[in-house]
Design a protein around this motif. Structure first.
Motif, PDB file in Angstrom:
ATOM      1  N   THR A 103       0.810  -1.231   0.000  1.00 24.59           N
ATOM      2  CA  THR A 103       0.000   0.000   0.000  1.00 24.59           C
ATOM      3  C   THR A 103       0.842   1.280   0.000  1.00 24.59           C
ATOM      4  N   ASP A 104       2.051   1.222   0.521  1.00 26.18           N
ATOM      5  CA  ASP A 104       2.885   2.431   0.499  1.00 26.18           C
ATOM      6  C   ASP A 104       3.183   2.865  -0.933  1.00 26.18           C
ATOM      7  N   SER A 105       3.191   1.926  -1.874  1.00 25.83           N
ATOM      8  CA  SER A 105       3.348   2.313  -3.283  1.00 25.83           C
ATOM      9  C   SER A 105       2.137   3.108  -3.742  1.00 25.83           C
ATOM     10  N   THR A 106       0.962   2.693  -3.304  1.00 30.28           N
ATOM     11  CA  THR A 106      -0.247   3.436  -3.690  1.00 30.28           C
ATOM     12  C   THR A 106      -0.235   4.822  -3.040  1.00 30.28           C
ATOM     13  N   TRP A 107       0.227   4.857  -1.805  1.00 34.56           N
ATOM     14  CA  TRP A 107       0.374   6.138  -1.095  1.00 34.56           C
ATOM     15  C   TRP A 107       1.282   7.070  -1.910  1.00 34.56           C
ATOM     16  N   ALA A 108       2.425   6.552  -2.341  1.00 34.41           N
ATOM     17  CA  ALA A 108       3.409   7.396  -3.033  1.00 34.41           C
ATOM     18  C   ALA A 108       3.000   7.682  -4.488  1.00 34.41           C
ATOM     19  N   TYR A 109       2.594   6.625  -5.227  1.00 37.00           N
ATOM     20  CA  TYR A 109       2.338   6.798  -6.672  1.00 37.00           C
ATOM     21  C   TYR A 109       0.957   7.402  -6.958  1.00 37.00           C
ATOM     22  N   GLN A 110      -0.075   6.918  -6.256  1.00 33.22           N
ATOM     23  CA  GLN A 110      -1.405   7.456  -6.536  1.00 33.22           C
ATOM     24  C   GLN A 110      -1.714   8.645  -5.601  1.00 33.22           C
ATOM     25  N   GLY A 111      -1.400   8.473  -4.299  1.00 30.14           N
ATOM     26  CA  GLY A 111      -1.684   9.538  -3.338  1.00 30.14           C
ATOM     27  C   GLY A 111      -0.912  10.809  -3.655  1.00 30.14           C
ATOM     28  N   TYR A 112       0.401  10.662  -3.850  1.00 29.60           N
ATOM     29  CA  TYR A 112       1.251  11.821  -4.157  1.00 29.60           C
ATOM     30  C   TYR A 112       1.430  12.008  -5.664  1.00 29.60           C
ATOM     31  N   GLY A 113       1.855  10.954  -6.362  1.00 29.25           N
ATOM     32  CA  GLY A 113       2.148  11.076  -7.799  1.00 29.25           C
ATOM     33  C   GLY A 113       0.938  11.548  -8.588  1.00 29.25           C
ATOM     34  N   ARG A 114      -0.184  10.876  -8.381  1.00 38.24           N
ATOM     35  CA  ARG A 114      -1.421  11.250  -9.102  1.00 38.24           C
ATOM     36  C   ARG A 114      -2.228  12.293  -8.336  1.00 38.24           C
ATOM     37  N   GLU A 115      -1.734  12.660  -7.183  1.00 36.10           N
ATOM     38  CA  GLU A 115      -2.345  13.710  -6.350  1.00 36.10           C
ATOM     39  C   GLU A 115      -3.776  13.373  -5.928  1.00 36.10           C
ATOM     40  N   LEU A 116      -4.009  12.117  -5.612  1.00 37.59           N
ATOM     41  CA  LEU A 116      -5.332  11.715  -5.121  1.00 37.59           C
ATOM     42  C   LEU A 116      -5.446  11.903  -3.609  1.00 37.59           C
ATOM     43  N   GLY A 117      -4.331  12.174  -2.958  1.00 41.96           N
ATOM     44  CA  GLY A 117      -4.359  12.385  -1.509  1.00 41.96           C
ATOM     45  C   GLY A 117      -4.163  11.080  -0.756  1.00 41.96           C
ATOM     46  N   THR A 118      -3.755  11.206   0.489  1.00 44.89           N
ATOM     47  CA  THR A 118      -3.406  10.013   1.251  1.00 44.89           C
ATOM     48  C   THR A 118      -4.582   9.447   2.048  1.00 44.89           C
ATOM     49  N   GLU A 119      -5.572  10.297   2.284  1.00 47.72           N
ATOM     50  CA  GLU A 119      -6.696   9.838   3.114  1.00 47.72           C
ATOM     51  C   GLU A 119      -7.446   8.692   2.437  1.00 47.72           C
ATOM     52  N   VAL A 120      -7.682   8.870   1.140  1.00 51.84           N
ATOM     53  CA  VAL A 120      -8.426   7.841   0.409  1.00 51.84           C
ATOM     54  C   VAL A 120      -7.612   6.537   0.342  1.00 51.84           C
ATOM     55  N   VAL A 121      -6.287   6.682   0.293  1.00 51.78           N
ATOM     56  CA  VAL A 121      -5.420   5.491   0.278  1.00 51.78           C
ATOM     57  C   VAL A 121      -5.565   4.738   1.605  1.00 51.78           C
ATOM     58  N   ARG A 122      -5.573   5.473   2.691  1.00 52.62           N
ATOM     59  CA  ARG A 122      -5.759   4.851   4.017  1.00 52.62           C
ATOM     60  C   ARG A 122      -7.120   4.157   4.115  1.00 52.62           C
ATOM     61  N   ASP A 123      -8.151   4.844   3.628  1.00 51.81           N
ATOM     62  CA  ASP A 123      -9.511   4.281   3.723  1.00 51.81           C
ATOM     63  C   ASP A 123      -9.623   2.993   2.911  1.00 51.81           C
ATOM     64  N   LEU A 124      -9.082   3.023   1.690  1.00 52.89           N
ATOM     65  CA  LEU A 124      -9.175   1.829   0.842  1.00 52.89           C
ATOM     66  C   LEU A 124      -8.308   0.701   1.396  1.00 52.89           C
ATOM     67  N   ASP A 125      -7.204   1.067   1.996  1.00 52.07           N
ATOM     68  CA  ASP A 125      -6.333   0.051   2.604  1.00 52.07           C
ATOM     69  C   ASP A 125      -7.079  -0.683   3.717  1.00 52.07           C
ATOM     70  N   ALA A 126      -7.850   0.072   4.493  1.00 54.97           N
ATOM     71  CA  ALA A 126      -8.587  -0.556   5.606  1.00 54.97           C
ATOM     72  C   ALA A 126      -9.563  -1.603   5.069  1.00 54.97           C
ATOM     73  N   ILE A 127     -10.120  -1.336   3.891  1.00 52.49           N
ATOM     74  CA  ILE A 127     -11.061  -2.301   3.295  1.00 52.49           C
ATOM     75  C   ILE A 127     -10.296  -3.469   2.661  1.00 52.49           C
ATOM     76  N   ALA A 128      -9.341  -3.136   1.798  1.00 47.07           N
ATOM     77  CA  ALA A 128      -8.669  -4.173   1.015  1.00 47.07           C
ATOM     78  C   ALA A 128      -7.814  -5.085   1.897  1.00 47.07           C
ATOM     79  N   CYS A 129      -7.149  -4.500   2.881  1.00 47.81           N
ATOM     80  CA  CYS A 129      -6.190  -5.278   3.680  1.00 47.81           C
ATOM     81  C   CYS A 129      -6.742  -5.638   5.050  1.00 47.81           C
ATOM     82  N   ARG A 130      -7.962  -5.232   5.322  1.00 50.72           N
ATOM     83  CA  ARG A 130      -8.671  -5.588   6.558  1.00 50.72           C
ATOM     84  C   ARG A 130      -7.823  -5.320   7.794  1.00 50.72           C
ATOM     85  N   GLY A 131      -7.162  -4.180   7.791  1.00 54.71           N
ATOM     86  CA  GLY A 131      -6.397  -3.781   8.969  1.00 54.71           C
ATOM     87  C   GLY A 131      -5.010  -4.380   9.052  1.00 54.71           C
ATOM     88  N   ARG A 132      -4.663  -5.228   8.122  1.00 55.20           N
ATOM     89  CA  ARG A 132      -3.326  -5.844   8.141  1.00 55.20           C
ATOM     90  C   ARG A 132      -2.308  -4.853   7.563  1.00 55.20           C
TER      91      ARG A 132
END
Ligand code: TYD
Length: 219
Positions: A103-132
């Motif tokens: 997920t840190d790649s998504t944080w860096a590439y989509q959150g920062y690189g694509r400027e989607l922000g980090t909050e949405v990355v955290r939220d989706l991570d909670a769903i996809a990775c179920r807190g892991r």
């Protein structure tokens, strides 16, 4: 994080394209196997058959009209399947799982690189990775110039497939790098920055030393 412990362990390797993280992950895996550990290596995107299908869509240069949101959701879809099929079962068996990107790649590439922000990355991570979350993340840090050089030479060696991400602009990679810096600042207890300059062996020693240094806090 005792090596004889049956508690599973989840380690991830991160960094800019061409930073050497894949090689370093294999080397650490080999060293731990030599000590009798069971180590599972996986990769994102693509650690499962479904993930490989998603990877082909993501990295296909013909998909250059893909929207950033669709791209981010595809990365998370691949990862969710990896959690379900590979990560959770292995950790439950007490094994060590290592992933080349997470997920840190998504944080860096989509959150920062694509400027989607980090909050949405955290939220989706909670769903996809179920807190892991990873127990330890090794960020193999090389500077942007070195990364761009390596990515370009790799591009020339590879087939057309797999090059969509490598074609990004320099400004994009600068933002990605800022993302990794911010990540280390946000979670210094999890994210270890490894100087990626020097020989493969030198960097491997740094990774090993960092791994050993973190052991105590994860038993
Ligand atoms: P890959 O060929 O695996 O490159 P590398 O060896 O550098 O990891 O391509 C993966 C590409 O996908 C890479 O440019 C980073 C990108 N990526 C994202 O943008 N978001 C993500 O969540 C992940 C996992 C990868």
């Amino acid at each position: 994080m005792s090596t004889t412990s049956r508690r599973g362990l989840f380690l991830t390797f991160e960094g800019l394209d061409g930073c050497g993280k894949t090689t370093q992950m294999h080397l650490l895996a080999e060293r731990l196997r030599a000590r009798g550990e069971t180590v599972i290596e996986t990769v994102e995107p693509g650690g499962t058959e479904i993930g490989m299908g998603i990877r082909r869509i993501l990295l296909d240069p013909r998909n250059d009209n893909m929207g950033s949101e669709a791209e981010m959701l595809l990365y998370f879809a691949a990862r969710a399947q990896n959690v379900h099929e590979v990560l959770e079962p292995a950790v439950a068996r007490g094994e060590i799982v290592m992933s080349d990107r997470w997920t840190d790649s998504t944080w860096a590439y989509q959150g920062y690189g694509r400027e989607l922000g980090t909050e949405v990355v955290r939220d989706l991570d909670a769903i996809a990775c179920r807190g892991r979350r990873p127990d330890v993340t090794f960020w193999i840090d090389i500077d942007l110039e070195a990364s761009l050089l390596r990515a370009r030479s790799r591009n020339q060696e590879r087939a057309e497939q797999d090059t969509r991400m490598d074609d990004q602009s320099r400004a994009f990679y600068e933002r990605v790098y800022q993302g990794y810096l911010a990540l280390e600042e946000t979670e210094p207890e999890r994210v270890v920055r490894i100087d990626g300059r020097g020989s493969v062996e030198t960097v491997a020693e740094r990774v090993m030393a960092a791994f050993e240094a973190r052991r105590g806090s994860h038993v």
